[in-house]
Design a protein around this motif. Structure first.
Motif, PDB file in Angstrom:
ATOM      1  N   UNK A   1      11.982   6.278 -15.476  1.00  0.00           N
ATOM      2  CA  UNK A   1      12.617   4.990 -15.155  1.00  0.00           C
ATOM      3  C   UNK A   1      12.467   4.653 -13.678  1.00  0.00           C
ATOM      4  N   UNK A   2      12.581   5.686 -12.839  1.00  0.00           N
ATOM      5  CA  UNK A   2      12.416   5.455 -11.396  1.00  0.00           C
ATOM      6  C   UNK A   2      10.998   4.973 -11.091  1.00  0.00           C
ATOM      7  N   UNK A   3      10.035   5.619 -11.714  1.00  0.00           N
ATOM      8  CA  UNK A   3       8.644   5.238 -11.484  1.00  0.00           C
ATOM      9  C   UNK A   3       8.372   3.814 -11.940  1.00  0.00           C
ATOM     10  N   UNK A   4       8.888   3.491 -13.123  1.00  0.00           N
ATOM     11  CA  UNK A   4       8.665   2.130 -13.639  1.00  0.00           C
ATOM     12  C   UNK A   4       9.324   1.091 -12.728  1.00  0.00           C
ATOM     13  N   UNK A   5      10.497   1.441 -12.259  1.00  0.00           N
ATOM     14  CA  UNK A   5      11.215   0.515 -11.369  1.00  0.00           C
ATOM     15  C   UNK A   5      10.399   0.285 -10.096  1.00  0.00           C
TER      16      UNK A   5
ATOM     17  N   UNK B   1      -0.479   2.607 -17.531  1.00  0.00           N
ATOM     18  CA  UNK B   1      -0.816   4.012 -17.656  1.00  0.00           C
ATOM     19  C   UNK B   1       0.443   4.859 -17.872  1.00  0.00           C
ATOM     20  N   UNK B   2       1.472   4.551 -17.111  1.00  0.00           N
ATOM     21  CA  UNK B   2       2.708   5.321 -17.253  1.00  0.00           C
ATOM     22  C   UNK B   2       3.331   5.102 -18.636  1.00  0.00           C
ATOM     23  N   UNK B   3       3.305   3.836 -19.087  1.00  0.00           N
ATOM     24  CA  UNK B   3       3.881   3.558 -20.408  1.00  0.00           C
ATOM     25  C   UNK B   3       3.077   4.260 -21.498  1.00  0.00           C
ATOM     26  N   UNK B   4       1.749   4.328 -21.294  1.00  0.00           N
ATOM     27  CA  UNK B   4       0.907   5.025 -22.279  1.00  0.00           C
ATOM     28  C   UNK B   4       1.226   6.515 -22.322  1.00  0.00           C
TER      29      UNK B   4
ATOM     30  N   UNK C   1       4.164  10.048  -7.338  1.00  0.00           N
ATOM     31  CA  UNK C   1       5.267  10.399  -8.231  1.00  0.00           C
ATOM     32  C   UNK C   1       4.867  10.296  -9.689  1.00  0.00           C
ATOM     33  N   UNK C   2       3.947   9.342 -10.035  1.00  0.00           N
ATOM     34  CA  UNK C   2       3.541   9.302 -11.446  1.00  0.00           C
ATOM     35  C   UNK C   2       2.724  10.530 -11.801  1.00  0.00           C
TER      36      UNK C   2
ATOM     37  N   UNK D   1       0.838  -1.202   0.000  1.00  0.00           N
ATOM     38  CA  UNK D   1       0.000   0.000   0.000  1.00  0.00           C
ATOM     39  C   UNK D   1       0.871   1.249   0.000  1.00  0.00           C
ATOM     40  N   UNK D   2       1.943   1.216   0.791  1.00  0.00           N
ATOM     41  CA  UNK D   2       2.841   2.368   0.857  1.00  0.00           C
ATOM     42  C   UNK D   2       3.492   2.620  -0.497  1.00  0.00           C
ATOM     43  N   UNK D   3       3.905   1.532  -1.135  1.00  0.00           N
ATOM     44  CA  UNK D   3       4.546   1.662  -2.451  1.00  0.00           C
ATOM     45  C   UNK D   3       3.566   2.265  -3.451  1.00  0.00           C
ATOM     46  N   UNK D   4       2.321   1.796  -3.392  1.00  0.00           N
ATOM     47  CA  UNK D   4       1.333   2.302  -4.346  1.00  0.00           C
ATOM     48  C   UNK D   4       1.056   3.788  -4.145  1.00  0.00           C
ATOM     49  N   UNK D   5       0.997   4.197  -2.879  1.00  0.00           N
ATOM     50  CA  UNK D   5       0.790   5.621  -2.600  1.00  0.00           C
ATOM     51  C   UNK D   5       1.920   6.445  -3.201  1.00  0.00           C
ATOM     52  N   UNK D   6       3.124   5.944  -2.991  1.00  0.00           N
ATOM     53  CA  UNK D   6       4.310   6.638  -3.506  1.00  0.00           C
ATOM     54  C   UNK D   6       4.266   6.726  -5.026  1.00  0.00           C
TER      55      UNK D   6
END
Lengths: 195, 186
Positions: free
Chosen positions: B129-133, B168-171, B61-62, B52-57
């Motif tokens: 790249x950071x977001x995708x990672x 979504x980010x890749x789009x 950031x996205x 959940x924390x990762x998703x919030x982040x």
């Protein structure tokens, strides 16, 4: 604590009675007996803390790693099969704890020091040697060289055991030891050691 | 020590003579005892909290990335084929398989991603790249959690949301790259 080195294991140093007690404590601790586990803690804490302190070079981190190692040992006691000495098993957990913390911590980067890795070690020394500053010099070694030096040279683990514990190749362990010796020679020379 | 001993031998002797047992300055047992006395937390609770924390982040950031990238392309033309991109909800059962359309879209976008990234400014590229990672790390983490608790609906939903985030980010990257390529007002 009266001790007798067993010979086969570099870090096991307990009397026969102590060994029998230890086996009993391990069995009882497996049954969730915390007082037996406390006895194991009292028996081994100095060595585990010593290992953590020499590997991290930092009192606070060594305390944290020691606590973490014993907590991990408690949760993993059911997996201890007795194939190796309990102390060896415990040391592996402690090393993992140190490595895990080091990976997370950026504090290690602050330890970067100016020793350059170039000069060969002196071939011989004519006096009785001056290794009073050895511990300080070990503390200043870069992480990889320090870990190998502590496990191999101070705690007597073989290169195979050292590399296994650190998750590196045996050849890397040997190379790091060689590097550690050269850096220590430089450091000790600075501290007044004369070859 | 022998005068003819090599430095190495003397060093190793001195190292072997160092104390291997050092008593800690304080008793560490009370903290250990209180830690082992606590009932163990269920693993999936920890993983769930992490996920959940990762998703919030990632969400935060996205969003920032999207805003930053849009700000760099003020006269953007809408991307040509974004609306044609459909994906199906991942089918959650014993195996967590994504639908074929989703997989196709993902593969296509992944294939184009490197090319698009090369055309971005270094700052935007690092950001993406950071977001995708982070998103991919979250997918792995949630998948591991699902291995422990396969029927957990919340984890399933988290996995799906995270896949959506990735797509979504890749789009967004794809659309921005297309806009840059098709601009006629320069």
């Amino acid at each position: 604590m009266a001790t007798t080195a067993t010979g086969s294991d570099p870090v096991v140093a307990v009397t026969e009675q102590g060994l029998a007690d230890e086996i009993g404590w391990v069995e009882r601790a497996r049954q969730a007996d915390t007082s037996a586990f406390e006895s194991l803690y009292r028996l081994h804490v100095d060595k585990v803390y010593g290992l953590c302190l020499r590997m991290t070079g930092n009192v606070s981190e060594a305390e944290d790693c020691t606590q973490e190692a014993f907590i991990q040992a408690w949760t993993k006691l059911s997996k201890f099969r007795g194939d190796s000495a309990f102390s060896t098993w415990l040391h592996r957990i402690a090393v993992n704890s140190v490595l895990g913390r080091m990976r997370k911590s950026r504090r290690e980067q602050d330890r970067i020091q100016a020793v350059t890795d170039i000069s060969p070690a002196p071939e011989t020394m004519v006096d009785t040697g001056n290794f009073e500053d050895l511990q300080n010099a070990v503390d200043e070694l870069p992480q990889g060289a320090r870990h190998v030096f502590v496990l191999h040279a101070v705690y007597g683990y073989s290169h195979d055991e050292t590399s296994d514990m650190l998750g590196i190749a045996a050849g890397t362990s040997k190379a790091q030891l060689h590097r550690a010796k050269r850096l220590l020679a430089q450091q000790l020379k600075k501290s007044g050691y004369e070859s | 020590m022998n005068e003819n001993q090599s430095f190495d031998e003397k060093l190793m002797q001195a190292a072997g003579a160092l104390e291997t047992e050092i008593a800690p300055e304080r008793d560490l047992w009370p903290d250990i005892e209180s830690a082992i006395a606590r009932p163990p937390r269920r693993r999936w609770n920890i993983v769930l909290a992490q996920a959940a924390a990762v998703l919030l982040l990632i969400g935060a950031s996205s969003g920032l990335t999207y805003l930053a990238m849009n700000a760099r392309t003020p006269s953007a033309t809408p991307p040509a084929d974004n609306t044609a991109l459909h994906y199906e909800q991942a089918s959650f059962g014993d195996q967590y398989m994504l639908g074929p359309d989703y997989e196709d879209a993902r593969s296509r976008l992944k294939g184009q991603l490197d090319e698009h990234l090369q055309r971005m400014s270094p700052e935007a590229r690092v950001d993406v790249e950071k977001n995708l990672e982070a998103i991919r790390a979250a997918i792995e983490e949630i998948s591991r959690a699902l291995a422990y608790d396969p029927d957990n609906a919340l984890l399933q939903e988290l996995l799906l949301s995270t896949y959506r985030e990735e797509l979504s980010l890749m789009m967004k990257v794809d659309s921005v790259a297309n806009v840059v390529m098709t601009r006629t007002d320069i």
